[in-house]
Design a protein around this motif. Structure first.
Motif, PDB file in Angstrom:
ATOM      1  N   LEU A 190       0.817  -1.216   0.000  1.00  0.00           N
ATOM      2  CA  LEU A 190       0.000   0.000   0.000  1.00  0.00           C
ATOM      3  C   LEU A 190       0.853   1.269   0.000  1.00  0.00           C
ATOM      4  CD1 LEU A 190      -2.705  -0.982   2.673  1.00  0.00           C
ATOM      5  CD2 LEU A 190      -2.940  -1.031   0.177  1.00  0.00           C
ATOM      6  N   ALA A 191       2.104   1.149   0.475  1.00  0.00           N
ATOM      7  CA  ALA A 191       2.946   2.329   0.692  1.00  0.00           C
ATOM      8  C   ALA A 191       3.117   3.223  -0.545  1.00  0.00           C
ATOM      9  CB  ALA A 191       4.308   1.903   1.244  1.00  0.00           C
ATOM     10  N   PRO A 192       3.331   2.669  -1.750  1.00  0.00           N
ATOM     11  CA  PRO A 192       3.485   3.562  -2.922  1.00  0.00           C
ATOM     12  C   PRO A 192       2.155   4.037  -3.505  1.00  0.00           C
ATOM     13  CG  PRO A 192       4.530   1.396  -3.274  1.00  0.00           C
ATOM     14  CD  PRO A 192       3.601   1.276  -2.124  1.00  0.00           C
ATOM     15  N   GLU A 193       1.064   3.868  -2.753  1.00  0.00           N
ATOM     16  CA  GLU A 193      -0.266   4.332  -3.186  1.00  0.00           C
ATOM     17  C   GLU A 193      -0.639   3.771  -4.563  1.00  0.00           C
ATOM     18  OE1 GLU A 193       0.117   8.612  -2.807  1.00  0.00           O
ATOM     19  OE2 GLU A 193       1.164   8.268  -0.913  1.00  0.00           O
ATOM     20  N   PRO A 194      -0.684   2.441  -4.658  1.00  0.00           N
ATOM     21  CA  PRO A 194      -0.970   1.819  -5.957  1.00  0.00           C
ATOM     22  C   PRO A 194      -2.416   2.033  -6.400  1.00  0.00           C
ATOM     23  CG  PRO A 194      -1.009   0.162  -4.238  1.00  0.00           C
ATOM     24  CD  PRO A 194      -0.535   1.436  -3.587  1.00  0.00           C
ATOM     25  N   LYS A 195      -2.622   1.920  -7.716  1.00  0.00           N
ATOM     26  CA  LYS A 195      -3.984   1.962  -8.246  1.00  0.00           C
ATOM     27  C   LYS A 195      -4.625   0.586  -8.170  1.00  0.00           C
ATOM     28  CE  LYS A 195      -3.291   5.836 -11.325  1.00  0.00           C
ATOM     29  NZ  LYS A 195      -3.242   6.302 -12.718  1.00  0.00           N
ATOM     30  N   LEU A 196      -3.793  -0.434  -8.272  1.00  0.00           N
ATOM     31  CA  LEU A 196      -4.300  -1.806  -8.256  1.00  0.00           C
ATOM     32  C   LEU A 196      -3.351  -2.684  -7.446  1.00  0.00           C
ATOM     33  CD1 LEU A 196      -6.379  -3.868  -9.665  1.00  0.00           C
ATOM     34  CD2 LEU A 196      -4.490  -4.336 -11.221  1.00  0.00           C
ATOM     35  N   VAL A 197      -3.928  -3.494  -6.559  1.00  0.00           N
ATOM     36  CA  VAL A 197      -3.127  -4.460  -5.810  1.00  0.00           C
ATOM     37  C   VAL A 197      -3.476  -5.851  -6.324  1.00  0.00           C
ATOM     38  CG1 VAL A 197      -2.744  -5.511  -3.549  1.00  0.00           C
ATOM     39  CG2 VAL A 197      -2.939  -3.024  -3.744  1.00  0.00           C
ATOM     40  N   ILE A 198      -2.447  -6.618  -6.667  1.00  0.00           N
ATOM     41  CA  ILE A 198      -2.668  -7.993  -7.082  1.00  0.00           C
ATOM     42  C   ILE A 198      -2.133  -8.898  -5.983  1.00  0.00           C
ATOM     43  CG2 ILE A 198      -2.245  -9.754  -8.835  1.00  0.00           C
ATOM     44  CD1 ILE A 198      -1.752  -7.584 -10.856  1.00  0.00           C
ATOM     45  N   ALA A 199      -3.028  -9.671  -5.379  1.00  0.00           N
ATOM     46  CA  ALA A 199      -2.645 -10.562  -4.292  1.00  0.00           C
ATOM     47  C   ALA A 199      -2.647 -11.985  -4.838  1.00  0.00           C
ATOM     48  CB  ALA A 199      -3.621 -10.413  -3.132  1.00  0.00           C
ATOM     49  N   ASP A 200      -1.451 -12.598  -4.950  1.00  0.00           N
ATOM     50  CA  ASP A 200      -1.319 -13.931  -5.552  1.00  0.00           C
ATOM     51  C   ASP A 200      -1.225 -14.975  -4.445  1.00  0.00           C
ATOM     52  OD1 ASP A 200      -0.916 -16.098  -7.167  1.00  0.00           O
ATOM     53  OD2 ASP A 200       0.798 -15.269  -8.256  1.00  0.00           O
ATOM     54  N   GLU A 201      -2.316 -15.646  -4.167  1.00  0.00           N
ATOM     55  CA  GLU A 201      -2.414 -16.670  -3.112  1.00  0.00           C
ATOM     56  C   GLU A 201      -1.936 -16.136  -1.762  1.00  0.00           C
ATOM     57  OE1 GLU A 201      -3.457 -19.895  -3.696  1.00  0.00           O
ATOM     58  OE2 GLU A 201      -3.122 -20.305  -5.811  1.00  0.00           O
ATOM     59  N   PRO A 202      -2.413 -14.967  -1.322  1.00  0.00           N
ATOM     60  CA  PRO A 202      -1.832 -14.328  -0.134  1.00  0.00           C
ATOM     61  C   PRO A 202      -2.132 -15.030   1.180  1.00  0.00           C
ATOM     62  CG  PRO A 202      -3.780 -13.131  -0.809  1.00  0.00           C
ATOM     63  CD  PRO A 202      -3.525 -14.168  -1.873  1.00  0.00           C
ATOM     64  N   VAL A 203      -3.112 -15.930   1.222  1.00  0.00           N
ATOM     65  CA  VAL A 203      -3.385 -16.598   2.504  1.00  0.00           C
ATOM     66  C   VAL A 203      -3.129 -18.104   2.438  1.00  0.00           C
ATOM     67  CG1 VAL A 203      -5.059 -14.834   3.237  1.00  0.00           C
ATOM     68  CG2 VAL A 203      -5.883 -16.889   2.066  1.00  0.00           C
ATOM     69  N   SER A 204      -2.640 -18.571   1.286  1.00  0.00           N
ATOM     70  CA  SER A 204      -2.509 -20.022   1.097  1.00  0.00           C
ATOM     71  C   SER A 204      -1.498 -20.668   2.050  1.00  0.00           C
ATOM     72  CB  SER A 204      -2.119 -20.334  -0.347  1.00  0.00           C
ATOM     73  OG  SER A 204      -3.088 -19.798  -1.221  1.00  0.00           O
ATOM     74  N   ALA A 205      -0.540 -19.881   2.566  1.00  0.00           N
ATOM     75  CA  ALA A 205       0.466 -20.476   3.456  1.00  0.00           C
ATOM     76  C   ALA A 205       0.133 -20.243   4.926  1.00  0.00           C
ATOM     77  CB  ALA A 205       1.843 -19.888   3.133  1.00  0.00           C
ATOM     78  N   LEU A 206      -1.042 -19.654   5.209  1.00  0.00           N
ATOM     79  CA  LEU A 206      -1.356 -19.297   6.592  1.00  0.00           C
ATOM     80  C   LEU A 206      -2.352 -20.273   7.217  1.00  0.00           C
ATOM     81  CD1 LEU A 206      -1.852 -15.445   6.062  1.00  0.00           C
ATOM     82  CD2 LEU A 206       0.197 -16.598   6.910  1.00  0.00           C
ATOM     83  N   ASP A 207      -2.311 -20.396   8.557  1.00  0.00           N
ATOM     84  CA  ASP A 207      -3.305 -21.204   9.274  1.00  0.00           C
ATOM     85  C   ASP A 207      -4.701 -20.655   8.994  1.00  0.00           C
ATOM     86  OD1 ASP A 207      -1.240 -22.553  10.377  1.00  0.00           O
ATOM     87  OD2 ASP A 207      -1.349 -21.565  12.326  1.00  0.00           O
ATOM     88  N   VAL A 208      -5.685 -21.541   9.066  1.00  0.00           N
ATOM     89  CA  VAL A 208      -7.056 -21.138   8.726  1.00  0.00           C
ATOM     90  C   VAL A 208      -7.537 -19.944   9.565  1.00  0.00           C
ATOM     91  CG1 VAL A 208      -9.459 -21.899   8.654  1.00  0.00           C
ATOM     92  CG2 VAL A 208      -7.663 -23.419   7.854  1.00  0.00           C
ATOM     93  N   SER A 209      -7.235 -19.937  10.868  1.00  0.00           N
ATOM     94  CA  SER A 209      -7.707 -18.835  11.718  1.00  0.00           C
ATOM     95  C   SER A 209      -7.054 -17.513  11.318  1.00  0.00           C
ATOM     96  CB  SER A 209      -7.412 -19.137  13.189  1.00  0.00           C
ATOM     97  OG  SER A 209      -6.019 -19.261  13.369  1.00  0.00           O
ATOM     98  N   ILE A 210      -5.786 -17.587  10.923  1.00  0.00           N
ATOM     99  CA  ILE A 210      -5.070 -16.384  10.489  1.00  0.00           C
ATOM    100  C   ILE A 210      -5.573 -15.952   9.114  1.00  0.00           C
ATOM    101  CG2 ILE A 210      -2.773 -15.366  10.119  1.00  0.00           C
ATOM    102  CD1 ILE A 210      -3.112 -16.413  12.932  1.00  0.00           C
TER     103      ILE A 210
END
Ligand SMILES: Nc1ncnc2c1ncn2[C@@H]1O[C@H](COP(=O)(O)OP(=O)(O)O)[C@@H](O)[C@H]1O
Ligand SMILES: [Mg+2]
Length: 267
Positions: free
Chosen positions: A170-190
């Protein structure tokens, strides 16, 4: 006019095949004629099994790979037609969040340095209180205690590290963020905490995002619209709820059928 419009996008790779005696070149059509559009402030879920071309599509939109054919029109400008020097500048408008925050963060940089560097990409001359204030606000935005800004990535949990990676995106104030499998490595609760954070960021900041996942269950409550990709093509597209309630395509039905099984699999 949509905010981002992708028209008949093709990204092909050439791969050596055959034998040493009869070499041939095989063309891999990783992205094979994809058209889609995103409105400002919309979250688009891009779903499909591993190898169907999701990451190649996102790398092409990011202009890390130039497309073989087609257009990527952001805010009325076709990025695929820009010269490389201009493309490098536009790339700041696209930021990515990856599956493994540990690999995507520099282990030798504190949270402060990581975020300060990303802020300076957009505001090169910034420093002092102005910079410090922005770092503090970014950390608060993603639910991190600003008192931890002198800590290093390894001192945080996996979920907190993903929050740092989100703040950096978010820091460079993007117009579009692409999240590629951002939660796939995290525990279900997280996972659900991070999904809730992304939902909140969309509400608070009007974030426009492509959320990529192989798991249809993950995007149900996050995405406004979902596109299903199979072998480089989009096979189904629809409003999230409608797609879950009345899938038309057989492949989508298979992905839907896989959700309860995945949820029951022990970690
Ligand atoms: N740099 C590359 N060179 C050759 N083939 C590639 C390259 N990157 C991806 N591919 C191939 O393109 C297809 C799509 O891959 P990818 O976009 O990573 O899929 P996904 O992200 O959906 O798992 C796969 O067959 C993959 O092997
Ligand atoms: Mg991928």
């Amino acid at each position: 006019m949509p905010y981002l419009e992708i028209r008949d996008l093709q990204t092909h790779f050439r791969k050596r095949a055959g034998s040493v005696f009869a070499p041939t070149v095989e063309t891999i059509r990783a992205v094979d004629g994809v058209s889609l559009s995103i409105e400002k402030g919309e979250i688009l879920g891009l779903v499909g099994e591993s190898g169907c071309g999701k990451s190649t599509l996102s790398r092409t939109v990011m202009q890390l790979i130039r497309p073989t054919a087609g257009s990527i029109i952001l805010d009325g400008e076709d990025l695929a037609k820009l010269p490389p020097s201009v493309v490098r500048k536009r790339r700041l408008d696209f930021q990515m969040i990856f599956q493994d925050p540990y690999a995507s963060l520099n282990p030798r940089m504190t949270v402060f340095s990581t975020l300060a560097e990303a802020i300076k990409q957009r505001h090169p001359g910034i420093g002092g209180d102005d910079l410090a204030g922005r770092v503090t606000r970014l950390m608060e935005t993603v639910g991190l205690d600003p008192r931890f800004q002198k800590k290093y990535p390894h001192e945080f949990s996996g979920g907190q590290r993903q929050r740092i990676a989100i703040a950096r995106a978010l820091a460079p104030e993007p117009k579009l963020v692409i999240a590629d499998e951002p939660v796939s490595a995290l525990d279900v609760s997280i996972q659900s905490q991070i999904l809730n954070l992304l939902k909140k960021l969309r509400a608070d900041l009007g974030l426009t995002m492509i959320f990529i996942t192989h798991d249809l269950g993950v995007v149900r409550y996050l995405a406004d619209r979902i596109v299903v990709m199979y072998k480089g093509k989009i096979v189904e597209e629809g409003e999230a709820e409608a797609l879950f309630d009345h899938p038309r395509n057989d492949y989508t039905k298979k992905l839907l059928a896989a959700i309860p099984k995945l949820a029951a699999t022990p970690a």
